[in-house]
Design a protein around this motif. Structure first.
Motif, PDB file in Angstrom:
ATOM      1  N   ALA A 213       1.314  -1.573  -0.375  1.00  0.00           N
ATOM      2  CA  ALA A 213      -0.147   0.350   0.249  1.00  0.00           C
ATOM      3  C   ALA A 213       1.532   0.495   0.226  1.00  0.00           C
ATOM      4  O   ALA A 213       0.489   2.225  -0.645  1.00  0.00           O
ATOM      5  CB  ALA A 213      -0.942  -0.020   1.270  1.00  0.00           C
ATOM      6  N   ASP A 214       2.348   1.512   0.654  1.00  0.00           N
ATOM      7  CA  ASP A 214       2.624   1.974   0.038  1.00  0.00           C
ATOM      8  C   ASP A 214       3.830   2.696  -0.444  1.00  0.00           C
ATOM      9  O   ASP A 214       4.864   2.402  -0.667  1.00  0.00           O
ATOM     10  CB  ASP A 214       3.326   2.723   2.348  1.00  0.00           C
ATOM     11  CG  ASP A 214       4.131   1.787   2.716  1.00  0.00           C
ATOM     12  OD1 ASP A 214       4.406   0.239   2.114  1.00  0.00           O
ATOM     13  OD2 ASP A 214       4.369   1.449   3.578  1.00  0.00           O
ATOM     14  N   GLY A 215       4.192   1.680  -1.481  1.00  0.00           N
ATOM     15  CA  GLY A 215       4.482   1.443  -1.776  1.00  0.00           C
ATOM     16  C   GLY A 215       4.818   2.921  -3.195  1.00  0.00           C
ATOM     17  O   GLY A 215       4.782   3.709  -2.903  1.00  0.00           O
ATOM     18  N   HIS A 216       5.152   2.540  -4.503  1.00  0.00           N
ATOM     19  CA  HIS A 216       5.926   3.399  -5.178  1.00  0.00           C
ATOM     20  C   HIS A 216       6.230   3.402  -6.935  1.00  0.00           C
ATOM     21  O   HIS A 216       6.035   1.630  -6.805  1.00  0.00           O
ATOM     22  CB  HIS A 216       7.519   4.057  -5.224  1.00  0.00           C
ATOM     23  CG  HIS A 216       8.250   3.395  -4.959  1.00  0.00           C
ATOM     24  ND1 HIS A 216       8.738   1.920  -4.106  1.00  0.00           N
ATOM     25  CD2 HIS A 216       9.304   2.944  -6.526  1.00  0.00           C
ATOM     26  CE1 HIS A 216       9.580   1.204  -5.366  1.00  0.00           C
ATOM     27  NE2 HIS A 216      10.018   1.369  -6.252  1.00  0.00           N
ATOM     28  N   PHE A 217       6.381   3.714  -7.915  1.00  0.00           N
ATOM     29  CA  PHE A 217       5.845   3.454  -9.163  1.00  0.00           C
ATOM     30  C   PHE A 217       7.291   3.617  -9.402  1.00  0.00           C
ATOM     31  O   PHE A 217       8.191   4.437  -9.512  1.00  0.00           O
ATOM     32  CB  PHE A 217       5.474   4.910  -9.800  1.00  0.00           C
ATOM     33  CG  PHE A 217       4.340   4.908  -9.791  1.00  0.00           C
ATOM     34  CD1 PHE A 217       3.159   3.751 -10.714  1.00  0.00           C
ATOM     35  CD2 PHE A 217       3.303   6.271  -9.167  1.00  0.00           C
ATOM     36  CE1 PHE A 217       1.827   4.263 -10.171  1.00  0.00           C
ATOM     37  CE2 PHE A 217       1.847   5.604  -9.375  1.00  0.00           C
ATOM     38  CZ  PHE A 217       1.200   4.569  -9.934  1.00  0.00           C
TER      39      PHE A 217
ATOM     40  N   PRO B 209      -7.290  -4.254  -0.157  1.00  0.00           N
ATOM     41  CA  PRO B 209      -5.778  -4.545   0.072  1.00  0.00           C
ATOM     42  C   PRO B 209      -4.647  -4.780  -1.158  1.00  0.00           C
ATOM     43  O   PRO B 209      -5.275  -5.635  -2.307  1.00  0.00           O
ATOM     44  CB  PRO B 209      -6.073  -4.901   1.508  1.00  0.00           C
ATOM     45  CG  PRO B 209      -6.958  -5.647   1.238  1.00  0.00           C
ATOM     46  CD  PRO B 209      -7.719  -5.738  -0.259  1.00  0.00           C
ATOM     47  N   VAL B 210      -3.395  -4.319  -1.325  1.00  0.00           N
ATOM     48  CA  VAL B 210      -2.450  -4.456  -1.929  1.00  0.00           C
ATOM     49  C   VAL B 210      -1.512  -5.444  -1.984  1.00  0.00           C
ATOM     50  O   VAL B 210      -0.631  -5.511  -0.539  1.00  0.00           O
ATOM     51  CB  VAL B 210      -1.388  -3.404  -2.884  1.00  0.00           C
ATOM     52  CG1 VAL B 210      -0.579  -4.141  -3.501  1.00  0.00           C
ATOM     53  CG2 VAL B 210      -2.564  -2.398  -2.872  1.00  0.00           C
ATOM     54  N   ILE B 211      -1.761  -6.832  -2.224  1.00  0.00           N
ATOM     55  CA  ILE B 211      -0.766  -7.684  -1.619  1.00  0.00           C
ATOM     56  C   ILE B 211       0.497  -7.508  -1.930  1.00  0.00           C
ATOM     57  O   ILE B 211       1.820  -6.444  -1.573  1.00  0.00           O
ATOM     58  CB  ILE B 211      -1.233  -9.220  -2.426  1.00  0.00           C
ATOM     59  CG1 ILE B 211      -2.703  -9.597  -1.815  1.00  0.00           C
ATOM     60  CG2 ILE B 211      -0.094 -10.423  -2.057  1.00  0.00           C
ATOM     61  CD1 ILE B 211      -2.836 -10.839  -2.723  1.00  0.00           C
ATOM     62  N   ARG B 212       0.909  -7.002  -3.163  1.00  0.00           N
ATOM     63  CA  ARG B 212       2.246  -6.247  -3.624  1.00  0.00           C
ATOM     64  C   ARG B 212       2.266  -5.757  -5.574  1.00  0.00           C
ATOM     65  O   ARG B 212       1.180  -6.916  -6.199  1.00  0.00           O
ATOM     66  CB  ARG B 212       3.116  -7.495  -3.646  1.00  0.00           C
ATOM     67  CG  ARG B 212       4.588  -7.429  -3.830  1.00  0.00           C
ATOM     68  CD  ARG B 212       5.492  -8.153  -3.398  1.00  0.00           C
ATOM     69  NE  ARG B 212       6.085  -9.578  -4.313  1.00  0.00           N
ATOM     70  CZ  ARG B 212       6.755 -10.043  -4.978  1.00  0.00           C
ATOM     71  NH1 ARG B 212       7.343  -8.709  -5.920  1.00  0.00           N
ATOM     72  NH2 ARG B 212       6.773 -10.998  -5.674  1.00  0.00           N
ATOM     73  N   ASP B 213       2.936  -4.854  -5.639  1.00  0.00           N
ATOM     74  CA  ASP B 213       3.177  -4.477  -7.187  1.00  0.00           C
ATOM     75  C   ASP B 213       1.447  -4.707  -7.775  1.00  0.00           C
ATOM     76  O   ASP B 213       0.533  -4.062  -7.176  1.00  0.00           O
ATOM     77  CB  ASP B 213       3.982  -5.728  -7.988  1.00  0.00           C
ATOM     78  CG  ASP B 213       5.744  -6.026  -7.354  1.00  0.00           C
ATOM     79  OD1 ASP B 213       5.549  -4.499  -6.744  1.00  0.00           O
ATOM     80  OD2 ASP B 213       5.885  -6.250  -7.797  1.00  0.00           O
ATOM     81  N   LEU B 214       0.870  -5.156  -8.558  1.00  0.00           N
ATOM     82  CA  LEU B 214      -0.441  -4.708  -9.546  1.00  0.00           C
ATOM     83  C   LEU B 214      -0.987  -6.043  -8.843  1.00  0.00           C
ATOM     84  O   LEU B 214      -2.342  -6.305  -9.622  1.00  0.00           O
ATOM     85  CB  LEU B 214       0.195  -5.102 -10.748  1.00  0.00           C
ATOM     86  CG  LEU B 214       0.783  -3.868 -11.257  1.00  0.00           C
ATOM     87  CD1 LEU B 214       1.450  -4.553 -12.637  1.00  0.00           C
ATOM     88  CD2 LEU B 214       0.812  -3.209 -11.121  1.00  0.00           C
TER      89      LEU B 214
END
Ligand code: HEM
Ligand code: SF4
Ligand code: SF4
Ligand code: FES
Lengths: 126, 245
Positions: free
Chosen positions: B16-20, B97-102
């Motif tokens: 969730a607190d990732g980046h592009f 919720p985001v697991i990871r990446d896409l």
């Protein structure tokens, strides 16, 4: 605030869901009443302003007119409830204000608003 | 307009607190967004997490946010969505919720499907017994047509990710679950109608929908969850007024 912070905590989910359904039904019914009442209200205004509008003229029409009082009492009640239920939905979605206590407060606000309207109508009737 | 030779792809990385992260992918004549993601994972960064299965619009697992809009990536041609300078922005599905990446976590989506009683409960066959005889359901009957209109949902979550009310109300069941409930309410063989109507009533259910129709607009199967929800509201309105519940 995350979505999970905004959740309602119902003590009895089915009863709460029914109460919420009743509020929704009340808002649709009052909307129907308002739809008609607004038309009657506009027509009354158009008729009333013909040939000028004076305080004496208004009071002459409204004093002791039971039908007039009944119409505006229903109008005020519908507007008060409809508006309060609508604001309840907006408050729930924007600031996460939910729950039984809030619902009772909105109901009180709706009835209070209606009471002000009915008092104003009574003033012109009595 | 000349096609850019290279796509400039921003891809969400992390939770969730990732980046592009930015990738350059060769542009091709016929290319889906899923092809682009697959190219990145195979040729540029094998650690990229994403989900797909059928690649032909049947399984519903490849949905992502493409340039701000939920779509099936396998059925979206790059040339239909790409920016003038070849920009493409990919995020996981919204409202989940985001697991990871896409890869988004669809558990809340399917949990709500259950909460809306989105499963068939045979009327004539308690405990899963096989009924004595076939049920006769005239295909032209009004109820069956209502059910048929929404039956082709593949649970991709595009509508769920496109609905503002889902974003505003963590409890809201959402368009897909309510659409499913409406197909079952109209299934004359189903025996759990009363409980299902209870499950979809109120603020968590159909009564929070504002009929804005983003779900209908975005559903890749061209279903109309908004109309299904209107059907539930109509049914509950009359049942409530006439004291049928
Ligand atoms: C012609 C009369 C009226 C009709 C037919 C009408 C109809 C409606 C309907 C159908 C909704 C639901 C919208 C939704 O769920 O998305 C609504 C919401 C609302 N109404 Fe009215 N209304 C009328 C007059 C009023 C009046 C006089 C007030 C102010 C006192 C008012 C205040 C609201 C509010 C605050 C909402 C909430 C907005 C929302 O839930 O999206 N309305 N109205
Ligand atoms: S019509 Fe209702 S369910 Fe569909 S996107 Fe709008 S609010 Fe959500
Ligand atoms: S209704 Fe359409 S968009 Fe929603 S889950 Fe089903 S197929 Fe996907
Ligand atoms: S991969 Fe199956 S629908 Fe896109």
């Amino acid at each position: 605030m995350s979505a999970s912070d905004r959740r309602d905590t119902p003590e009895n989910p089915q009863r709460r869901a029914r109460a919420q359904t009743h509020l929704w039904v009340a808002q649709r019914l009052t909307a129907m009443v308002l739809g008609l009442a607004v038309l009657v209200h506009l027509a009354t205004i158009l008729v009333a302003v013909r040939g000028g509008l004076s305080a004496a003229e208004i009071l002459e029409r409204t004093r002791g007119n039971g039908a007039w009082l009944a119409f505006y009492a229903v109008f005020a009640l519908a507007a008060g409830l409809h508006g309060a239920i609508g604001l309840r939905n907006i408050a729930a979605e924007t600031i996460g204000l939910r729950g039984r206590g809030a619902d009772l407060a909105w109901l009180a606000i709706g009835l209070l608003t209606a009471a002000f309207g009915i008092r104003a109508a009574l003033g012109l009737y009595a | 307009m000349a096609e850019p030779a290279c796509l400039k792809v921003s891809v969400w990385r992390g939770g969730a607190d990732g980046h592009f992260a930015r990738y350059e992918v060769p542009a091709r004549e016929n290319q889906t967004v899923l092809d682009v993601v697959t190219h990145i994972q195979r040729e540029l960064d094998p650690s990229l997490a994403y989900r797909f299965a059928c690649r032909v619009g049947m399984c519903g697992s490849c949905a992502m946010t493409v340039n701000g809009r939920a779509r099936w990536t396998c059925r979206t041609h790059v040339r239909k969505v790409v920016g003038a300078g070849g920009e493409l922005e990919l995020r996981p599905l919204a409202n989940l919720p985001v697991i990871r990446d896409l890869a988004a976590d669809l558990s809340p989506f399917f949990d709500k499907w259950q909460r809306a009683k989105g499963h068939f409960e045979p009327k004539d066959a308690p405990d899963g017994a096989v009924p004595e005889d076939f049920a006769v359901v005239p295909p032209g009957s009004k109820a069956r047509q209502e059910a048929d209109a929404g039956i082709e949902c593949i649970g991709c979550g595009v509508c769920y990710a496109s609905c503002d009310v889902v974003a505003w109300n963590g409890d809201y069941l959402g368009p897909a679950a309510l659409n499913r409930a409406w197909t079952l309410v109209n299934d004359v063989r189903d025996g759990a109608c009363a409980q299902r109507l209870d499950a979809v009533a109120g603020d968590a259910g159909c009564h929070s929908c504002h009929s804005t129709q983003s779900c209908t607009e975005r559903c890749p199967k061209n279903l109309d969850p908004s109309a299904a929800i209107a059907g539930l509201k109509r049914r509950l309105f009359w049942d409530t007024l006439l004291g049928r519940r």
